[in-house]
Design a protein around this motif. Structure first.
Motif, PDB file in Angstrom:
ATOM      1  N   GLY A 137     -68.283  52.068   8.217  1.00 13.88           N
ATOM      2  CA  GLY A 137     -67.685  52.388   9.504  1.00 13.88           C
ATOM      3  C   GLY A 137     -66.203  52.669   9.424  1.00 13.88           C
ATOM      4  O   GLY A 137     -65.554  52.910  10.446  1.00 13.88           O
ATOM      5  N   SER A 138     -65.633  52.642   8.194  1.00 13.99           N
ATOM      6  CA  SER A 138     -64.216  52.939   8.010  1.00 13.99           C
ATOM      7  C   SER A 138     -63.955  53.222   6.533  1.00 13.99           C
ATOM      8  O   SER A 138     -64.832  53.023   5.682  1.00 13.99           O
ATOM      9  CB  SER A 138     -63.330  51.776   8.471  1.00 13.99           C
ATOM     10  OG  SER A 138     -63.316  50.741   7.503  1.00 13.99           O
TER      11      SER A 138
ATOM     12  N   ASP B  62     -66.410  47.555   8.805  1.00 13.63           N
ATOM     13  CA  ASP B  62     -65.671  47.500  10.064  1.00 13.63           C
ATOM     14  C   ASP B  62     -66.337  46.514  11.021  1.00 13.63           C
ATOM     15  O   ASP B  62     -67.565  46.326  10.991  1.00 13.63           O
ATOM     16  CB  ASP B  62     -65.630  48.899  10.685  1.00 13.63           C
ATOM     17  CG  ASP B  62     -64.684  48.986  11.863  1.00 13.63           C
ATOM     18  OD1 ASP B  62     -63.485  49.199  11.648  1.00 13.63           O
ATOM     19  OD2 ASP B  62     -65.167  48.836  13.004  1.00 13.63           O
ATOM     20  N   VAL B  63     -65.542  45.901  11.878  1.00 12.07           N
ATOM     21  CA  VAL B  63     -66.086  44.927  12.834  1.00 12.07           C
ATOM     22  C   VAL B  63     -67.052  45.585  13.811  1.00 12.07           C
ATOM     23  O   VAL B  63     -67.894  44.909  14.419  1.00 12.07           O
ATOM     24  CB  VAL B  63     -64.956  44.224  13.607  1.00 12.07           C
ATOM     25  CG1 VAL B  63     -64.128  43.353  12.685  1.00 12.07           C
ATOM     26  CG2 VAL B  63     -64.079  45.235  14.343  1.00 12.07           C
ATOM     27  N   ASN B  64     -66.950  46.908  13.989  1.00  7.48           N
ATOM     28  CA  ASN B  64     -67.822  47.630  14.916  1.00  7.48           C
ATOM     29  C   ASN B  64     -69.073  48.189  14.237  1.00  7.48           C
ATOM     30  O   ASN B  64     -69.870  48.871  14.888  1.00  7.48           O
ATOM     31  CB  ASN B  64     -67.044  48.765  15.585  1.00  7.48           C
ATOM     32  CG  ASN B  64     -65.938  48.262  16.482  1.00  7.48           C
ATOM     33  OD1 ASN B  64     -66.149  47.338  17.276  1.00  7.48           O
ATOM     34  ND2 ASN B  64     -64.748  48.820  16.345  1.00  7.48           N
ATOM     35  N   GLY B  65     -69.226  47.910  12.958  1.00  5.45           N
ATOM     36  CA  GLY B  65     -70.433  48.358  12.274  1.00  5.45           C
ATOM     37  C   GLY B  65     -70.341  49.775  11.742  1.00  5.45           C
ATOM     38  O   GLY B  65     -69.274  50.395  11.715  1.00  5.45           O
ATOM     39  N   SER B  66     -71.474  50.308  11.318  1.00  2.17           N
ATOM     40  CA  SER B  66     -71.529  51.613  10.660  1.00  2.17           C
ATOM     41  C   SER B  66     -71.329  52.748  11.651  1.00  2.17           C
ATOM     42  O   SER B  66     -71.505  52.590  12.868  1.00  2.17           O
ATOM     43  CB  SER B  66     -72.863  51.786   9.948  1.00  2.17           C
ATOM     44  OG  SER B  66     -73.928  51.758  10.878  1.00  2.17           O
ATOM     45  N   SER B  67     -70.978  53.906  11.107  1.00  2.00           N
ATOM     46  CA  SER B  67     -70.840  55.115  11.913  1.00  2.00           C
ATOM     47  C   SER B  67     -72.220  55.698  12.204  1.00  2.00           C
ATOM     48  O   SER B  67     -73.130  55.615  11.380  1.00  2.00           O
ATOM     49  CB  SER B  67     -70.002  56.163  11.176  1.00  2.00           C
ATOM     50  OG  SER B  67     -68.725  55.664  10.859  1.00  2.00           O
TER      51      SER B  67
END
Length: 328
Positions: free
Chosen positions: A242-243, A248-253
């Protein structure tokens, strides 16, 4: 003398339990569709060590077929697997758009399979799972099915099915392309597969008063895919994290995945517009080439555009271009 002759024929039914004449036939690579195992129940008894009686139980034929798909038969099987929305647009060639909805009543059809000495007819058959794979040779399609019942028929001859045997070119690896995350990755992708599962539980068709199913119901729709790609950068890791800086704390893209098979003016295109990555495997062995394997699952996407500019909310849209008439 027994002659080697195997075939599979399909015809869409309109009334459950009422078989129809197949409208097209294919030449299968393998057939496992057959009667159920252990379809009778032993009656318990304490009058000795050995069973004395049995009782017929719930009877659900099941199994699968694998074959090398073409643009006509593949369109039908995808439409019956997804069993959602369907839109036909006449043209040169014609356009068929197939997309998933929340409909939980799968399309049922009559299936006949010929195996050398006998034809088995499977009434009110449904596709529970579908898998399409391509790597370094011919494309392969496998379907797993359940049926209401099976009955024997005399084996057909090649002349009997010649007029309805699908004769178009089958797809090979060289006929496929793939767009991933809005970029054409055909020059980097070595193989891919797509699986669609309806999670049909045979028990949904069981009621009192009949040994055979009376209906089918689909449960959750699961669509997953795998792809192997040339390992030349960190793009797949970054999408999975995710970065660029790790998890990333928001997970994967979220990414789109759009494989396509084309022969001349005809094609079958998959549009999975909204996918989460479930794994990125990058194994190494000695000095051999490193090939990444990425996997993902399809999520609902809002406002997916159709050919007429209308939109639908779906996790998959399949567009088929061929000269075949409506598949409704």
């Amino acid at each position: 003398m027994v002659q080697v002759f195997r075939y599979a024929g399909f015809g869409k039914e309109t009334t459950f339990g009422t078989p129809v004449t197949p409208t097209f036939y294919i030449a299968p690579q393998s057939i496992t569709m057959g009667p159920p195992k252990n379809a009778e129940t032993v009656v318990p008894s304490g009058m000795g060590r050995m069973p004395r009686k049995k009782k017929p139980g719930y009877y659900v034929p099941s199994g699968g077929i694998t074959y090398q798909p073409d643009v006509v038969s593949l369109g039908y099987l995808l439409n019956w697997t997804i069993s959602g929305g369907y839109q036909f647009t006449s043209g040169s060639p014609n356009t068929h758009e197939i997309y998933a909805t929340n409909n939980n009543e799968p399309t049922f059809f009559t299936l006949v399979t010929g195996k050398d000495v006998i034809e088995q007819q499977f009434n009110s058959t449904v596709i529970n799972s579908f898998k399409l794979s391509v790597s370094d040779s011919l494309t392969s399609c496998g379907i797993d099915m359940s049926a209401q019942m099976d009955v024997p028929n005399p084996i057909k001859t090649e002349d009997d099915i010649a007029s309805t045997l699908v004769s178009g070119s089958v797809f090979g690896f060289q006929d496929s392309t793939c767009t991933f995350n809005d970029a054409d990755k055909s020059a980097y992708m070595k193989s891919f597969d797509i699986s669609i599962t309806n999670n049909i539980n045979a028990a949904t068709g069981r009621t009192i008063g009949s040994r055979f199913p009376r209906r089918w119901k689909s449960n959750g729709l699961d669509i997953s895919w795998n792809a192997t790609v040339v390992y030349e950068d960190t793009d797949m890791f970054e999408l999975y994290w995710g970065s660029q800086d790790g998890a990333d704390v928001n997970g994967s893209s979220m990414v789109n995945f759009k494989p396509k098979f084309t022969i001349g003016d005809d094609y079958v295109e998959f549009n999975l517009p909204n996918n989460g990555l479930t794994s990125v495997d990058t194994p190494s062995s000695g000095s051999d080439e490193i090939v990444q394997t990425i996997s993902g699952i399809a999520y609902l996407e809002n406002d997916v555009a159709l050919a007429d500019a209308s939109t639908v909310d779906t996790s998959i849209l399949v567009t088929v271009k061929n000269t075949n008439g409506t598949m409704a």
